[in-house]
Design a protein around this motif. Structure first.
Motif, PDB file in Angstrom:
ATOM      1  N   LEU A 168     -22.559 -14.061 -35.644  1.00  0.00           N
ATOM      2  CA  LEU A 168     -21.343 -14.866 -35.574  1.00  0.00           C
ATOM      3  C   LEU A 168     -21.528 -16.202 -36.291  1.00  0.00           C
ATOM      4  O   LEU A 168     -20.592 -16.715 -36.907  1.00  0.00           O
ATOM      5  CB  LEU A 168     -20.946 -15.098 -34.117  1.00  0.00           C
ATOM      6  N   ALA A 169     -22.720 -16.759 -36.219  1.00  0.00           N
ATOM      7  CA  ALA A 169     -22.989 -18.034 -36.890  1.00  0.00           C
ATOM      8  C   ALA A 169     -22.813 -17.922 -38.399  1.00  0.00           C
ATOM      9  O   ALA A 169     -22.409 -18.884 -39.056  1.00  0.00           O
ATOM     10  CB  ALA A 169     -24.403 -18.514 -36.565  1.00  0.00           C
ATOM     11  N   ILE A 170     -23.083 -16.762 -38.944  1.00  0.00           N
ATOM     12  CA  ILE A 170     -22.884 -16.552 -40.385  1.00  0.00           C
ATOM     13  C   ILE A 170     -21.417 -16.769 -40.748  1.00  0.00           C
ATOM     14  O   ILE A 170     -21.103 -17.352 -41.781  1.00  0.00           O
ATOM     15  CB  ILE A 170     -23.347 -15.131 -40.794  1.00  0.00           C
ATOM     16  N   ALA A 171     -20.526 -16.326 -39.882  1.00  0.00           N
ATOM     17  CA  ALA A 171     -19.100 -16.421 -40.181  1.00  0.00           C
ATOM     18  C   ALA A 171     -18.488 -17.761 -39.777  1.00  0.00           C
ATOM     19  O   ALA A 171     -17.641 -18.288 -40.497  1.00  0.00           O
ATOM     20  CB  ALA A 171     -18.347 -15.294 -39.471  1.00  0.00           C
ATOM     21  N   ASP A 172     -18.901 -18.333 -38.644  1.00  0.00           N
ATOM     22  CA  ASP A 172     -18.126 -19.438 -38.086  1.00  0.00           C
ATOM     23  C   ASP A 172     -18.875 -20.735 -37.812  1.00  0.00           C
ATOM     24  O   ASP A 172     -18.235 -21.740 -37.548  1.00  0.00           O
ATOM     25  CB  ASP A 172     -17.471 -18.990 -36.769  1.00  0.00           C
ATOM     26  N   ARG A 173     -20.168 -20.741 -37.820  1.00  0.00           N
ATOM     27  CA  ARG A 173     -20.875 -21.956 -37.393  1.00  0.00           C
ATOM     28  C   ARG A 173     -20.600 -23.152 -38.300  1.00  0.00           C
ATOM     29  O   ARG A 173     -20.359 -24.254 -37.823  1.00  0.00           O
ATOM     30  CB  ARG A 173     -22.368 -21.701 -37.308  1.00  0.00           C
ATOM     31  N   ALA A 174     -20.607 -22.961 -39.590  1.00  0.00           N
ATOM     32  CA  ALA A 174     -20.374 -24.073 -40.520  1.00  0.00           C
ATOM     33  C   ALA A 174     -18.889 -24.400 -40.638  1.00  0.00           C
ATOM     34  O   ALA A 174     -18.497 -25.565 -40.605  1.00  0.00           O
ATOM     35  CB  ALA A 174     -20.949 -23.743 -41.888  1.00  0.00           C
ATOM     36  N   GLY A 175     -18.070 -23.389 -40.747  1.00  0.00           N
ATOM     37  CA  GLY A 175     -16.642 -23.606 -40.967  1.00  0.00           C
ATOM     38  C   GLY A 175     -15.857 -23.965 -39.728  1.00  0.00           C
ATOM     39  O   GLY A 175     -14.898 -24.728 -39.787  1.00  0.00           O
ATOM     40  N   ARG A 176     -16.221 -23.408 -38.600  1.00  0.00           N
ATOM     41  CA  ARG A 176     -15.500 -23.618 -37.344  1.00  0.00           C
ATOM     42  C   ARG A 176     -16.488 -23.845 -36.198  1.00  0.00           C
ATOM     43  O   ARG A 176     -16.662 -22.986 -35.331  1.00  0.00           O
ATOM     44  CB  ARG A 176     -14.644 -22.406 -37.030  1.00  0.00           C
ATOM     45  N   PRO A 177     -17.134 -24.990 -36.168  1.00  0.00           N
ATOM     46  CA  PRO A 177     -18.175 -25.209 -35.147  1.00  0.00           C
ATOM     47  C   PRO A 177     -17.630 -25.207 -33.718  1.00  0.00           C
ATOM     48  O   PRO A 177     -18.315 -24.753 -32.798  1.00  0.00           O
ATOM     49  CB  PRO A 177     -18.770 -26.566 -35.516  1.00  0.00           C
ATOM     50  N   ARG A 178     -16.424 -25.707 -33.519  1.00  0.00           N
ATOM     51  CA  ARG A 178     -15.870 -25.728 -32.167  1.00  0.00           C
ATOM     52  C   ARG A 178     -15.599 -24.317 -31.666  1.00  0.00           C
ATOM     53  O   ARG A 178     -15.914 -23.980 -30.519  1.00  0.00           O
ATOM     54  CB  ARG A 178     -14.597 -26.559 -32.137  1.00  0.00           C
ATOM     55  N   LEU A 179     -15.026 -23.463 -32.512  1.00  0.00           N
ATOM     56  CA  LEU A 179     -14.785 -22.070 -32.147  1.00  0.00           C
ATOM     57  C   LEU A 179     -16.102 -21.367 -31.843  1.00  0.00           C
ATOM     58  O   LEU A 179     -16.203 -20.607 -30.877  1.00  0.00           O
ATOM     59  CB  LEU A 179     -14.038 -21.339 -33.273  1.00  0.00           C
TER      60      LEU A 179
END
Length: 109
Positions: A66-77
């Protein structure tokens, strides 16, 4: 599109980890009810340890995917999903324990 595929794979892994935690709860219920957690046999440690350790590893893997998809772009999500997965894992253990407890109650006359 690639992020949705990555999120889908992470969701599949998260579902697997929740199933493993439920299995852990199923096997944890009996020794917990009998207050003998300190005196488990080697086989019981294995039965409890395998779903717990593999469940933790699969959860860790799901969060990394999941971090590959969202950690940088959507940290709160990403943080919200991490907390939600932790809560779901605890609830899965409790649900497994409740399921076994219900079966024990039905089996006793």
């Amino acid at each position: 599109m690639e992020n949705w595929i990555t999120r889908g794979v992470a969701a599949i892994c998260a579902c697997g980890s929740i199933a493993l935690f439920w299995t852990f709860g199923v096997f944890l219920a009996v020794p917990w009810r009998e207050n003998r957690m300190g005196s488990l046999s080697g086989v019981e440690w294995q039965v409890l340890g395998v779903p717990l350790l593999i469940g933790l590893a699969v959860t860790w893997g799901a969060l990394h995917i999941l971090a590959i998809a969202d950690r940088a772009g959507r940290p709160r999500l990403y943080r919200v999903i991490c907390v939600a997965l932790a809560i779901a894992s605890v609830l899965a253990v409790l649900s497994g324990m409740a399921w076994t407890g219900e079966r024990i109650a039905l089996a006793r006359p």
